[in-house]
Design an enzyme around this catalytic site. Structure first.
Site, PDB file in Angstrom:
ATOM      1  N   GLU A 164       5.355  -2.578  19.579  1.00 51.34           N
ATOM      2  CA  GLU A 164       5.964  -3.822  19.537  1.00 51.34           C
ATOM      3  C   GLU A 164       7.261  -3.492  19.188  1.00 51.34           C
ATOM      4  OE1 GLU A 164       3.648  -6.490  17.383  1.00 51.34           O
ATOM      5  OE2 GLU A 164       1.598  -6.238  18.510  1.00 51.34           O
TER       6      GLU A 164
ATOM      7  N   CYS B 114      -2.653  -3.213 -16.640  1.00 53.92           N
ATOM      8  CA  CYS B 114      -2.848  -4.356 -17.442  1.00 53.92           C
ATOM      9  C   CYS B 114      -1.591  -5.442 -17.149  1.00 53.92           C
ATOM     10  CB  CYS B 114      -2.927  -4.219 -18.801  1.00 53.92           C
ATOM     11  SG  CYS B 114      -3.291  -5.604 -19.929  1.00 53.92           S
TER      12      CYS B 114
ATOM     13  N   HIS C  33       4.879   0.408  -2.154  1.00 53.01           N
ATOM     14  CA  HIS C  33       4.030  -0.752  -2.580  1.00 53.01           C
ATOM     15  C   HIS C  33       2.781  -0.502  -3.505  1.00 53.01           C
ATOM     16  CE1 HIS C  33       5.936  -2.916   0.915  1.00 53.01           C
ATOM     17  NE2 HIS C  33       6.838  -2.615  -0.102  1.00 53.01           N
TER      18      HIS C  33
ATOM     19  N   GLN D  77       5.020   1.862   2.939  1.00 56.34           N
ATOM     20  CA  GLN D  77       4.706   0.653   2.479  1.00 56.34           C
ATOM     21  C   GLN D  77       3.061   0.494   2.424  1.00 56.34           C
ATOM     22  OE1 GLN D  77       7.006  -0.790   5.778  1.00 56.34           O
ATOM     23  NE2 GLN D  77       7.509  -2.516   4.307  1.00 56.34           N
TER      24      GLN D  77
ATOM     25  N   ILE E 220      -0.835   1.207   0.870  1.00 58.00           N
ATOM     26  CA  ILE E 220      -1.474   1.383  -0.291  1.00 58.00           C
ATOM     27  C   ILE E 220      -2.978   2.222  -0.279  1.00 58.00           C
ATOM     28  CG2 ILE E 220      -0.454  -0.561  -1.289  1.00 58.00           C
ATOM     29  CD1 ILE E 220      -3.250  -2.152  -1.120  1.00 58.00           C
TER      30      ILE E 220
ATOM     31  N   SER F 178       6.962  -3.605  10.961  1.00 50.21           N
ATOM     32  CA  SER F 178       7.914  -4.625  11.608  1.00 50.21           C
ATOM     33  C   SER F 178       9.201  -4.544  10.950  1.00 50.21           C
ATOM     34  CB  SER F 178       7.037  -5.757  11.411  1.00 50.21           C
ATOM     35  OG  SER F 178       6.717  -6.073   9.803  1.00 50.21           O
TER      36      SER F 178
ATOM     37  N   CYS G  45      -8.941  -5.713 -19.609  1.00 44.61           N
ATOM     38  CA  CYS G  45      -8.485  -4.626 -20.272  1.00 44.61           C
ATOM     39  C   CYS G  45      -8.844  -4.363 -21.767  1.00 44.61           C
ATOM     40  CB  CYS G  45      -7.029  -4.656 -20.310  1.00 44.61           C
ATOM     41  SG  CYS G  45      -5.902  -3.066 -21.323  1.00 44.61           S
TER      42      CYS G  45
ATOM     43  N   CYS H 187      -0.371  -5.326 -21.489  1.00 38.98           N
ATOM     44  CA  CYS H 187       0.111  -4.257 -22.102  1.00 38.98           C
ATOM     45  C   CYS H 187       0.282  -3.095 -21.016  1.00 38.98           C
ATOM     46  CB  CYS H 187      -1.221  -3.725 -23.195  1.00 38.98           C
ATOM     47  SG  CYS H 187      -2.292  -2.850 -22.009  1.00 38.98           S
TER      48      CYS H 187
ATOM     49  N   SER I 103       1.357   5.472  16.932  1.00 42.34           N
ATOM     50  CA  SER I 103       1.664   6.729  16.281  1.00 42.34           C
ATOM     51  C   SER I 103       0.512   8.103  16.557  1.00 42.34           C
ATOM     52  CB  SER I 103       1.835   6.496  14.832  1.00 42.34           C
ATOM     53  OG  SER I 103       0.330   5.876  14.209  1.00 42.34           O
TER      54      SER I 103
END
Length: 242
Positions: free
Chosen positions: A212, A125, A117, A99, A101, A186, A145, A128, A228
């Site tokens: 959590e 754009c 995501h 998820q 970016i 989550s 653009c 377009c 992690s």
């Protein structure tokens, strides 16, 4: 190996491992989460800025926010969690459904990453079909653009649909895996939070790694209440000792 002692025998047989990752894994690289205590930007609620309505209301403000986020992300490095997932490719078929970016999975060396995501480095754009990657700041804000319309970050905002080709491929991987590891998410954002259900339908083992409790903790076969960066290197060491 104490964290994974109870499932080490089952892990040995896992041929295909799918990770579902969220903001928690990147938080350890210094990237703030949307919902955590660092999830505010100035006096604005980040969750309210990441909508198409907010963008059309004040595209300059949203672009300013994304430029700042991009600088933060470009200066961040993958942590031990990202690196462990990449290293695991030596031992199994590994796919990351993220998820995030920020591109940190790819930066760590992972080769099979589906960005559910979108990506902070991509633009498109609003009118377009133009799309591209952007590594530097625009000279104008908001950027335009060639067709004269406003450019926007090529990310999925709240209320928008996921790219359907990416989502369909993610479902296929979730349906095929022997083991799904849900890391730093989550599990409240739809439809990404349905991926463990697809895996469960295939009788895959589900492991959650999160400091959590989450919406689906009770559905997991194993819950690791840790970060992690601490847990995943230990998980990889299981395969090194097979």
């Amino acid at each position: 190996m104490k964290m994974f002692e109870s499932i080490k025998d089952q892990v040995k047989n896992a041929k295909k491992i799918v990770f579902v990752t969220g903001a928690g894994i990147s938080q350890e690289s210094g990237i703030p989460t949307f919902r955590g205590k660092d999830g505010l930007w100035r006096n604005y609620d980040a969750m309210k800025l990441a909508t198409i309505d907010a963008f059309y209301d004040d595209p300059k403000l949203v672009w300013e926010w994304y430029n700042e986020r991009r600088h933060n992300i470009f200066s961040a490095n993958p942590n031990q969690g990202h690196k462990a997932i990449a290293e695991l490719e030596k031992f199994a078929d590994v796919v990351s459904l993220t998820q995030n970016i920020d591109g940190l999975h790819q930066k760590a060396g992972s080769t099979k990453v589906l960005e559910l995501h979108g990506s902070i480095v991509k633009i498109k754009c609003t009118v377009c079909d133009f799309s591209d990657e952007i590594m530097t700041d625009f000279t104008e804000n908001p950027p335009l653009c060639k067709c004269g319309s406003i450019l926007r970050p090529d990310v999925v905002w709240f209320g928008e649909s996921l790219p359907q080709d990416v989502w369909q491929e993610a479902i296929i991987h979730a349906n095929q895996c022997d083991l799904m590891i849900i890391v730093g998410t989550s599990l409240v954002v739809s439809p990404a939070n349905t991926l463990p259900i697809y895996a469960k339908q295939n009788n895959a083992m589900l492991i959650e790694i999160n400091p959590e409790n989450t919406e689906m903790s009770s559905e997991m076969d194993l819950v690791i209440r840790n970060t992690s960066a601490n847990a995943l290197p230990e998980f990889v060491s299981l395969f090194k000792n097979l």
